[in-house]
Design an enzyme around this catalytic site. Structure first.
Site, mmCIF file in Angstrom:
data_model
loop_
_atom_site.group_PDB
_atom_site.id
_atom_site.type_symbol
_atom_site.label_atom_id
_atom_site.label_comp_id
_atom_site.label_asym_id
_atom_site.label_seq_id
_atom_site.Cartn_x
_atom_site.Cartn_y
_atom_site.Cartn_z
ATOM 1 N N ARG A 104 0.881 -1.180 0.000
ATOM 2 C CA ARG A 104 0.000 0.000 0.000
ATOM 3 C C ARG A 104 0.913 1.223 0.000
ATOM 4 N NH1 ARG A 104 -5.424 1.389 3.416
ATOM 5 N NH2 ARG A 104 -6.161 -0.110 1.862
ATOM 6 N N HIS A 131 -7.330 0.599 -6.433
ATOM 7 C CA HIS A 131 -7.549 -0.240 -5.241
ATOM 8 C C HIS A 131 -8.247 -1.536 -5.692
ATOM 9 C CE1 HIS A 131 -7.853 -1.411 -1.206
ATOM 10 N NE2 HIS A 131 -8.807 -0.622 -0.754
ATOM 11 N N GLN A 134 -10.191 -4.118 -3.298
ATOM 12 C CA GLN A 134 -11.541 -3.714 -2.868
ATOM 13 C C GLN A 134 -12.575 -4.116 -3.914
ATOM 14 O OE1 GLN A 134 -12.431 -1.964 0.154
ATOM 15 N NE2 GLN A 134 -14.431 -2.656 -0.541
ATOM 16 N N ASP A 219 -17.278 7.074 -1.981
ATOM 17 C CA ASP A 219 -16.051 6.953 -1.186
ATOM 18 C C ASP A 219 -15.772 8.337 -0.596
ATOM 19 O OD1 ASP A 219 -13.609 6.080 -0.148
ATOM 20 O OD2 ASP A 219 -12.550 6.097 -2.061
ATOM 21 N N CYS A 259 -16.424 1.591 0.318
ATOM 22 C CA CYS A 259 -15.291 0.737 0.706
ATOM 23 C C CYS A 259 -14.919 0.894 2.172
ATOM 24 C CB CYS A 259 -14.090 1.009 -0.195
ATOM 25 S SG CYS A 259 -13.420 2.685 -0.053
ATOM 26 N N ARG A 287 -13.727 -8.687 1.954
ATOM 27 C CA ARG A 287 -12.299 -8.455 1.696
ATOM 28 C C ARG A 287 -11.512 -9.713 2.071
ATOM 29 N NH1 ARG A 287 -10.348 -3.357 1.552
ATOM 30 N NH2 ARG A 287 -8.536 -4.452 0.706
HETATM 31 N N1 NVA Z 1 -9.998 6.547 -1.668
HETATM 32 C C1 NVA Z 1 -9.635 6.166 -0.335
HETATM 33 C C2 NVA Z 1 -9.882 4.701 -0.126
HETATM 34 C C3 NVA Z 1 -9.576 4.199 1.256
HETATM 35 C C4 NVA Z 1 -9.786 2.732 1.403
HETATM 36 C C5 NVA Z 1 -8.182 6.514 -0.065
HETATM 37 O O1 NVA Z 1 -7.339 6.298 -0.956
HETATM 38 O O2 NVA Z 1 -7.875 7.013 1.010
HETATM 39 N N1 CP Z 2 -11.405 -0.208 2.350
HETATM 40 C C1 CP Z 2 -10.133 -0.267 2.779
HETATM 41 O O1 CP Z 2 -9.188 -0.537 2.009
HETATM 42 O O2 CP Z 2 -10.008 -0.055 4.099
HETATM 43 P P1 CP Z 2 -8.649 0.119 4.929
HETATM 44 O O3 CP Z 2 -8.045 1.459 4.529
HETATM 45 O O4 CP Z 2 -9.071 0.078 6.352
HETATM 46 O O5 CP Z 2 -7.707 -0.998 4.575
#
Ligand code: NVA
Ligand code: CP
Length: 302
Positions: A104, A131, A134, A219, A259, A287
């Site tokens: 990540r 992502h 997800q 989101d 998500c 997930r």
């Molecule tokens: N769009 C959000 C998704 C978090 C799971 C982010 O990148 O922070």
């Molecule tokens: N939806 C998602 O990826 O959640 P986290 O940021 O908690 O991993």
């Protein structure tokens, strides 16, 4: 099977994606029956997380434990990556010691570079651009509730962010129609929109966009790394809040997904997560099952 990475949904064919969704549903059933299945005994998954996470981290760690393997959570604060050891060197070294690496990070390009130098599968656990894990869970959830998503109308409401880009990839692989209701200046990748013009469209008016939808998704308005834009975005995005009133324009049996984590009172109204259309808790649980199916696909077919 040759070495496979999962950097975007497009690393899978339509057939493989559908297979993973079906397998996730089957693994979920077996897990709920209490059946032990340990195809990854003695295998190790490394998790390199440069951004916070609850769901992604816990689902990968639990999934590996349930599969008989183990995982290593690597924060850049504690590893040499955080002190500037090149990505290429870290990829070469780590992939000699573990069986797969989940990352990540911010720039998608960093993940791609890691994968280019890794001798084991690399999985995208979220970048600024995509992502895909997800989406495995989201597509599994849709299939569980409603069957095939082919030909359905899916509406993305809000920021054209990493999740939205991944929904575009899903629309192109699974042949659904994706309408994106984002404010001007916050569209998803122009290149992706152009490449997928047959299954995507932009509709600035959220009410018109949601009309007759089978699935509505949103989101956060400010993703991780955009915290300083939060106040400005809150103003720009305020007409794009998903609420029961907006959902009333969708089909009566439409589903709502997010998500998570969610900000009540911003991208969703206070009551939206508990609305009858909301499947967010199953989506979050999936997930675990979807990523177990992905790990099995990447590590057991080799
Ligand atoms: N769009 C959000 C998704 C978090 C799971 C982010 O990148 O922070
Ligand atoms: N939806 C998602 O990826 O959640 P986290 O940021 O908690 O991993």
């Amino acid at each position: 099977m040759a070495l496979r990475h999962f950097l975007t949904l497009k690393d899978l064919s339509k057939k493989e994606l559908l297979q993973i969704i079906e397998r996730a549903i089957a693994l979920k059933t077996e897990h709920k029956k209490g059946n032990i299945y340990e195809p990854l005994k003695n295998r190790v998954l490394a998790l390199i997380f440069e951004k916070s996470s609850t769901r992604t981290r816990v689902s990968f760690e639990s999934g590996m434990a349930q599969f008989g393997g183990s995982s290593l959570f690597l924060s850049p604060r504690d590893t040499q990556l955080g002190r500037g050891e090149p990505i290429e060197d870290s990829a070469k070294v780590l992939s000699r010691m573990v069986d797969a690496v989940t990352i990540r990070t911010f720039e998608h390009e960093k993940l791609v570079r890691f994968a280019e130098h890794s001798s084991v599968p690399v999985i995208n656990a979220l970048t600024d651009d995509y992502h895909p894990c997800q989406l495995l869970a989201d597509m599994q959830t849709y299939h569980e509730y409603r069957g095939s998503i082919e030909g359905k109308k899916v509406v993305w409401v809000g920021d054209g962010n990493n999740m939205c880009n991944s929904f575009i990839n899903a629309a192109s692989l699974l042949n659904f129609n994706l309408v994106i209701a984002s404010p001007e200046g916050y569209d998803p990748s122009a290149e992706l929109l152009k490449e997928n013009a047959d299954c995507t469209s932009i509709e600035r008016d959220p009410v018109k966009a949601v009309n007759d939808a089978d699935l509505v998704v949103t989101d956060v308005w400010a993703s991780m790394g955009q915290e300083e834009e939060q106040a400005h975005r809150a103003k720009v995005f305020s007409p794009y809040q998903v609420s029961p009133a907006l959902m009333a324009h969708a089909k009566p049996d439409a589903l709502f997904m997010h998500c998570l984590p969610a900000h009540r009172g911003e991208e969703i109204s206070e009551d939206m997560l508990e609305h009858s259309s909301s499947v967010v808790w199953d989506e979050a649980e999936n997930r675990l099952h979807a990523q177990k199916a992905l790990l099995e696909f990447l590590l057991c077919n080799a």
